[in-house]
Design a protein around this motif. Structure first.
Motif, PDB file in Angstrom:
ATOM      1  N   ARG A  64      38.107  95.394  70.753  1.00 13.98           N
ATOM      2  CA  ARG A  64      38.439  94.863  69.425  1.00 13.98           C
ATOM      3  C   ARG A  64      39.457  93.743  69.491  1.00 13.98           C
ATOM      4  O   ARG A  64      40.217  93.526  68.549  1.00 13.98           O
ATOM      5  CB  ARG A  64      38.981  95.996  68.541  1.00 13.98           C
ATOM      6  N   GLY A  65      39.542  93.044  70.592  1.00 15.96           N
ATOM      7  CA  GLY A  65      40.528  91.987  70.712  1.00 15.96           C
ATOM      8  C   GLY A  65      41.697  92.439  71.566  1.00 15.96           C
ATOM      9  O   GLY A  65      41.576  93.348  72.386  1.00 15.96           O
ATOM     10  N   ASN A  66      42.843  91.830  71.375  1.00 17.54           N
ATOM     11  CA  ASN A  66      44.016  92.136  72.194  1.00 17.54           C
ATOM     12  C   ASN A  66      44.720  93.379  71.673  1.00 17.54           C
ATOM     13  O   ASN A  66      45.739  93.301  70.999  1.00 17.54           O
ATOM     14  CB  ASN A  66      44.975  90.950  72.198  1.00 17.54           C
ATOM     15  N   SER A  67      44.173  94.536  72.012  1.00 14.65           N
ATOM     16  CA  SER A  67      44.699  95.774  71.450  1.00 14.65           C
ATOM     17  C   SER A  67      45.839  96.371  72.267  1.00 14.65           C
ATOM     18  O   SER A  67      46.650  97.121  71.736  1.00 14.65           O
ATOM     19  CB  SER A  67      43.573  96.806  71.325  1.00 14.65           C
ATOM     20  N   ASN A  68      45.901  96.081  73.573  1.00 13.19           N
ATOM     21  CA  ASN A  68      46.954  96.657  74.403  1.00 13.19           C
ATOM     22  C   ASN A  68      48.328  96.129  73.993  1.00 13.19           C
ATOM     23  O   ASN A  68      48.479  94.951  73.656  1.00 13.19           O
ATOM     24  CB  ASN A  68      46.705  96.351  75.878  1.00 13.19           C
ATOM     25  N   LYS A  69      49.331  96.998  74.064  1.00  4.49           N
ATOM     26  CA  LYS A  69      50.675  96.631  73.619  1.00  4.49           C
ATOM     27  C   LYS A  69      51.706  96.653  74.741  1.00  4.49           C
ATOM     28  O   LYS A  69      52.813  96.140  74.586  1.00  4.49           O
ATOM     29  CB  LYS A  69      51.127  97.574  72.498  1.00  4.49           C
ATOM     30  N   VAL A  70      51.376  97.287  75.862  1.00  2.00           N
ATOM     31  CA  VAL A  70      52.325  97.377  76.970  1.00  2.00           C
ATOM     32  C   VAL A  70      51.924  96.441  78.102  1.00  2.00           C
ATOM     33  O   VAL A  70      52.719  95.630  78.579  1.00  2.00           O
ATOM     34  CB  VAL A  70      52.431  98.830  77.498  1.00  2.00           C
ATOM     35  N   VAL A  71      50.674  96.538  78.544  1.00  2.00           N
ATOM     36  CA  VAL A  71      50.176  95.731  79.659  1.00  2.00           C
ATOM     37  C   VAL A  71      48.845  95.096  79.265  1.00  2.00           C
ATOM     38  O   VAL A  71      48.157  95.596  78.381  1.00  2.00           O
ATOM     39  CB  VAL A  71      49.988  96.600  80.926  1.00  2.00           C
ATOM     40  N   PRO A  72      48.446  94.014  79.916  1.00  2.00           N
ATOM     41  CA  PRO A  72      47.146  93.407  79.591  1.00  2.00           C
ATOM     42  C   PRO A  72      46.001  94.334  80.000  1.00  2.00           C
ATOM     43  O   PRO A  72      46.097  95.053  81.000  1.00  2.00           O
ATOM     44  CB  PRO A  72      47.125  92.124  80.434  1.00  2.00           C
TER      45      PRO A  72
ATOM     46  N   TYR B 131      65.748 105.346  77.270  1.00  2.00           N
ATOM     47  CA  TYR B 131      64.309 105.444  77.498  1.00  2.00           C
ATOM     48  C   TYR B 131      64.040 106.157  78.813  1.00  2.00           C
ATOM     49  O   TYR B 131      64.866 106.132  79.735  1.00  2.00           O
ATOM     50  CB  TYR B 131      63.671 104.054  77.521  1.00  2.00           C
ATOM     51  N   CYS B 132      62.859 106.747  78.870  1.00  2.00           N
ATOM     52  CA  CYS B 132      62.471 107.487  80.076  1.00  2.00           C
ATOM     53  C   CYS B 132      61.055 107.068  80.463  1.00  2.00           C
ATOM     54  O   CYS B 132      60.144 107.083  79.623  1.00  2.00           O
ATOM     55  CB  CYS B 132      62.537 108.987  79.803  1.00  2.00           C
ATOM     56  N   ILE B 133      60.879 106.682  81.713  1.00  2.00           N
ATOM     57  CA  ILE B 133      59.585 106.230  82.213  1.00  2.00           C
ATOM     58  C   ILE B 133      59.164 107.097  83.388  1.00  2.00           C
ATOM     59  O   ILE B 133      59.980 107.426  84.256  1.00  2.00           O
ATOM     60  CB  ILE B 133      59.647 104.757  82.670  1.00  2.00           C
ATOM     61  N   LEU B 134      57.896 107.448  83.418  1.00  2.00           N
ATOM     62  CA  LEU B 134      57.312 108.124  84.582  1.00  2.00           C
ATOM     63  C   LEU B 134      56.331 107.164  85.230  1.00  2.00           C
ATOM     64  O   LEU B 134      55.406 106.671  84.585  1.00  2.00           O
ATOM     65  CB  LEU B 134      56.589 109.407  84.166  1.00  2.00           C
ATOM     66  N   SER B 135      56.525 106.888  86.500  1.00  2.00           N
ATOM     67  CA  SER B 135      55.568 106.099  87.272  1.00  2.00           C
ATOM     68  C   SER B 135      54.914 107.043  88.269  1.00  2.00           C
ATOM     69  O   SER B 135      55.482 107.381  89.307  1.00  2.00           O
ATOM     70  CB  SER B 135      56.268 104.944  87.996  1.00  2.00           C
ATOM     71  N   ALA B 136      53.706 107.506  87.922  1.00  2.00           N
ATOM     72  CA  ALA B 136      52.983 108.474  88.756  1.00  2.00           C
ATOM     73  C   ALA B 136      52.087 107.717  89.728  1.00  2.00           C
ATOM     74  O   ALA B 136      51.380 106.793  89.334  1.00  2.00           O
ATOM     75  CB  ALA B 136      52.150 109.393  87.869  1.00  2.00           C
ATOM     76  N   GLY B 137      52.108 108.116  90.996  1.00  2.00           N
ATOM     77  CA  GLY B 137      51.382 107.358  92.001  1.00  2.00           C
ATOM     78  C   GLY B 137      51.959 105.960  92.109  1.00  2.00           C
ATOM     79  O   GLY B 137      51.247 104.965  92.160  1.00  2.00           O
TER      80      GLY B 137
ATOM     81  N   LEU C  70      58.332  99.680  94.953  1.00  2.00           N
ATOM     82  CA  LEU C  70      59.247  99.535  93.815  1.00  2.00           C
ATOM     83  C   LEU C  70      58.921  98.382  92.865  1.00  2.00           C
ATOM     84  O   LEU C  70      59.647  98.178  91.892  1.00  2.00           O
ATOM     85  CB  LEU C  70      60.679  99.331  94.327  1.00  2.00           C
ATOM     86  N   ARG C  71      57.849  97.630  93.112  1.00  2.00           N
ATOM     87  CA  ARG C  71      57.659  96.397  92.370  1.00  2.00           C
ATOM     88  C   ARG C  71      57.593  96.611  90.858  1.00  2.00           C
ATOM     89  O   ARG C  71      58.174  95.831  90.096  1.00  2.00           O
ATOM     90  CB  ARG C  71      56.403  95.672  92.854  1.00  2.00           C
ATOM     91  N   ASN C  72      56.882  97.665  90.385  1.00  2.00           N
ATOM     92  CA  ASN C  72      56.755  97.883  88.943  1.00  2.00           C
ATOM     93  C   ASN C  72      58.103  98.233  88.313  1.00  2.00           C
ATOM     94  O   ASN C  72      58.429  97.776  87.220  1.00  2.00           O
ATOM     95  CB  ASN C  72      55.740  98.987  88.658  1.00  2.00           C
TER      96      ASN C  72
ATOM     97  N   LEU D 296      49.181  93.573  90.546  1.00  2.81           N
ATOM     98  CA  LEU D 296      50.373  92.829  90.143  1.00  2.81           C
ATOM     99  C   LEU D 296      51.432  93.737  89.533  1.00  2.81           C
ATOM    100  O   LEU D 296      51.120  94.717  88.856  1.00  2.81           O
ATOM    101  CB  LEU D 296      50.002  91.754  89.124  1.00  2.81           C
ATOM    102  N   ALA D 297      52.685  93.391  89.782  1.00  2.00           N
ATOM    103  CA  ALA D 297      53.804  94.105  89.176  1.00  2.00           C
ATOM    104  C   ALA D 297      53.746  93.962  87.659  1.00  2.00           C
ATOM    105  O   ALA D 297      53.468  92.886  87.133  1.00  2.00           O
ATOM    106  CB  ALA D 297      55.122  93.546  89.699  1.00  2.00           C
ATOM    107  N   ILE D 298      53.993  95.055  86.955  1.00  2.00           N
ATOM    108  CA  ILE D 298      53.946  95.039  85.493  1.00  2.00           C
ATOM    109  C   ILE D 298      55.270  95.518  84.908  1.00  2.00           C
ATOM    110  O   ILE D 298      56.051  96.205  85.573  1.00  2.00           O
ATOM    111  CB  ILE D 298      52.802  95.929  84.949  1.00  2.00           C
ATOM    112  N   ASP D 299      55.493  95.141  83.664  1.00  2.00           N
ATOM    113  CA  ASP D 299      56.622  95.661  82.888  1.00  2.00           C
ATOM    114  C   ASP D 299      56.136  96.928  82.190  1.00  2.00           C
ATOM    115  O   ASP D 299      55.381  96.867  81.230  1.00  2.00           O
ATOM    116  CB  ASP D 299      57.074  94.612  81.868  1.00  2.00           C
ATOM    117  N   MET D 300      56.553  98.076  82.687  1.00  2.00           N
ATOM    118  CA  MET D 300      56.053  99.350  82.168  1.00  2.00           C
ATOM    119  C   MET D 300      56.639  99.703  80.803  1.00  2.00           C
ATOM    120  O   MET D 300      56.168 100.635  80.155  1.00  2.00           O
ATOM    121  CB  MET D 300      56.350 100.485  83.157  1.00  2.00           C
ATOM    122  N   LEU D 301      57.671  98.984  80.361  1.00  2.00           N
ATOM    123  CA  LEU D 301      58.313  99.307  79.090  1.00  2.00           C
ATOM    124  C   LEU D 301      57.935  98.311  77.994  1.00  2.00           C
ATOM    125  O   LEU D 301      57.526  98.703  76.903  1.00  2.00           O
ATOM    126  CB  LEU D 301      59.832  99.333  79.268  1.00  2.00           C
TER     127      LEU D 301
END
Length: 655
Positions: free
Chosen positions: A622-630, A165-171, A175-177, A133-138
């Motif tokens: 430890r629960g919902n620890s991720n902050k960018v993606v699930p 901001y600067c994002i690197l999408s490796a691999g 364009l969906r992400n 699935l497409a994700i919000d990388m930021l």
């Protein structure tokens, strides 16, 4: 968790009066009914997040302070005394698990070595359509804009909504992400975003550049978003869209990297070397005869039919996929499945779709050739011609989140519903480009070699998304390559690693995961087996008609059906298994495999894994620890998406 903060974990409606899980307290619901309905899916999570019970049966104390057995990570103790007392009984299972980790580590070591040397590498066809699935990388609201990050270095210097901001999408794949990331920016965002899209696949990158060119150069065309969406996915094209596509291909073929940079006002840049390679792809697309009825007509529908329907595996997957779909969506899916058309109208037959889409073609590589059973089709695949090359399990409905799609615009036509959502995402992206907020760089190379293509001193990325490259390189090797590129000045900087096929190395995780969901109040007929119980629970959650059908079967028939469910690879019941410990075991085995220089006699502790390469892992246990993606997506909530309950995403940051 993949539910927006403040919304119900079952229905996703905003919570007015919170009803939390009364065991772990992490899951939040809007009502007792939603909590009840979600209990089977949530049970495996709850087992991980709830306070632990001491594994020493003579103690059994429950506490959130217990420490786990570092050897197997499958037992918990309140202190050393209980651990010593229980060792005699715990030793066999503990040693069995650590031995399994060693075995998997050896297999992974060979796999990574073969892939790095090129031996054993099976080339894949271009992933014009993604498998996740497409994700919000930021995800600014969960990071730089969150209350806990107010005191970070970046936010203390400048308003996060006005920062660069600067994002690197490796691999990166398609364009969906990137599109979903841009479309998800807050309306108040006044800053800029520079995105580097890296992929070693020249076909995918040629298609990305084509679509970016269309967005930038034709941003004033009121129909451009719908046109791009149709060209992105549809097997057949209206005449006006086909001619537009040809004009864009010819324009790109006559451009240089420098002229393209100037034409787009610096919004799109790439090297002349990469541009030269892409021209070969664009030229090949232009050479294809796409008009129906022409003597040299490529007939992609016939190629697609041969590719999709010659494999028994595919037939089983499509059969199971149809069972999961809501009944009102079935006619539209069958229409899409038959013709492959993705056009913005309820009845595709009313459109003049007289042209095939050349951008759905490319080379079909070794693994597809080896699977072909049709001799004539095999000769086509081996001819070196550009042919239809979309893998059978990939479709538009596999890479855009159904929950977001149906919230945006629900329609009984899957094509109409998804086309509308994707077009809107592209419209928002184009608006951001026109506002001067977006710059995209395209780099074609192995992501582990990016340091040779990037000025490490000049690039500092706030997010680095690595797709599922860890499946091929190992997490530690990937983190070692990405860490120098991560922005230390931003407290929210994160590297995201994705795991798509980890369970293939730990097959026990498929069947022998602790099936806690089977111990619920929902009674399966005669409890034919625990795995069948999980499949029934999944069917109950996903499609009530399918559930009633399964309940009406004889136990032996139901068992056979459940076996087919698991064998097809659809994995729709896997989120009802608690295989968390197997995933932890995989990460530890992977760490053994990548550390070639050290002769590890025993698996590294999970604590060591969490501190790989001087980075810190957000502990998903430890629960919902991720902050960018699930960490993972709820499979049962997305019957239209071909997601799997086994995919995982981890987040790494500076301590």
């Amino acid at each position: 968790m993949d539910v927006q903060l403040g919304c119900c974990w079952r229905c996703e409606n905003p919570i007015e009066k919170e009803v939390p899980c009364d065991v772990c307290g992490e899951a939040k619901y809007c009502s007792e009914l939603c909590r009840f309905r979600d209990q089977w899916r949530h049970t495996p999570e709850c087992v991980e997040w709830r306070p632990k019970q001491c594994s020493n049966p003579k103690c059994g104390k429950v506490s959130g302070q217990h420490r786990e057995c570092s050897a197997c990570c499958d037992a918990w103790y309140c202190g050393e005394t209980c651990q010593r007392q229980h060792w005699k009984d715990h030793k066999p299972s503990c040693q069995k698990r650590t031995q399994k980790i060693r075995e998997v580590g050896e297999l992974l070591k060979v796999k990574f070595q073969n892939l790095s040397s090129g031996s054993g590498m099976r080339m894949k066809s271009p992933h014009y359509v993604g498998n996740t699935l497409a994700i919000d990388m930021l995800n600014l609201p969960g990071n730089e804009l969150s209350k806990e990050d107010v005191g970070s270095a970046k936010t203390s210097e400048q308003d996060p909504l006005e920062s660069s901001y600067c994002i690197l999408s490796a691999g990166c794949g398609n364009l969906r992400n990137w599109i979903h990331t841009v479309a998800s920016l807050p309306n108040e965002f006044k800053g800029t975003l520079h995105t580097v899209l890296n992929d070693c696949d020249i076909f995918v990158q040629a298609r990305n550049v084509l679509q970016l060119y269309m967005m930038i150069m034709y941003s004033d065309d009121p129909n451009i978003a719908e046109r791009i969406t149709t060209i992105w996915y549809s097997l057949h094209l209206p005449e006006e869209d086909y001619k537009f596509l040809i004009d864009c291909l010819r324009a790109l073929l006559g451009s240089s990297a420098d002229s393209l940079d100037k034409l787009t006002g610096g919004a799109l840049n790439l090297s002349e070397t990469d541009m030269t390679d892409m021209r070969q792809v664009w030229a090949a697309w232009l050479e294809l005869e796409c008009r129906k009825g022409h003597p040299n007509y490529i007939n992609l529908q016939e190629q697609r039919k041969r590719l999709l329907y010659q494999y028994e595996e595919m037939k089983n997957e499509m059969r199971m996929y149809r069972k999961e779909l809501p009944n009102e969506l079935l006619p539209s899916f069958d229409e899409y499945d038959k013709h492959g058309n993705f056009v913005p109208c309820a009845n595709a037959k009313s459109r003049n779709l007289q042209y095939d889409n050349p951008t759905l073609t490319g080379y079909m590589f070794a693994h597809s050739q080896s699977q072909a059973t049709d001799l004539e089709f095999l000769l086509i695949l081996m001819s070196g011609r550009f042919v239809y090359c979309i893998e059978y399990q990939l479709m538009p409905f596999s890479e855009w989140d159904y929950l977001k799609v149906k919230k945006h615009h629900y329609n009984k036509s899957m094509v109409t519903m998804f086309h509308s959502f994707i077009s809107d995402q592209i419209k928002q992206t184009i608006a951001s480009i026109k506002a001067g907020a977006q710059r995209v760089s395209i780099i074609v190379c192995n992501c582990l070699d990016l340091s040779a293509r990037l000025d490490v001193e000049s690039y500092r990325f706030d997010r680095i998304f690595t797709s599922n490259i860890a499946d091929f390189s190992g997490t530690q090797a990937l983190l070692k390559a990405m860490k120098p590129l991560l922005n230390r000045a931003n407290k929210s900087s994160t590297i995201i690693t994705q795991y798509y096929g980890w369970y293939l190395s730990v097959p026990d995780s498929m069947v022998y995961g602790e099936i806690t969901a089977a111990q619920t109040t929902l009674q399966a007929p005669q409890r034919v087996c625990e795995i069948s119980s999980c499949a029934i629970l999944a069917a109950y959650d996903i499609n009530s008609d399918y559930y009633e059908d399964m309940l009406s079967r004889h136990p032996s028939t139901m068992t056979e059906e459940c076996d087919k469910v698991i064998d097809t690879g659809m994995f729709f019941c896997q989120e009802y298994f608690n295989n968390m410990n197997w995933f932890v075991s995989y990460l530890r085995a992977e760490c053994m495999a990548v550390n070639k220089g050290s002769q590890l006699t025993k698996p590294p502790s999970f604590q060591k894994v969490k501190q790989s390469e001087g980075l810190q892992l957000r502990d998903f246990r430890r629960g919902n620890s991720n902050k960018v993606v699930p960490f993972r997506y709820r499979r049962n909530a997305r019957p239209v998406n071909m997601t799997r309950g086994m995919d995982r995403m981890l987040e790494w940051h500076f301590p």
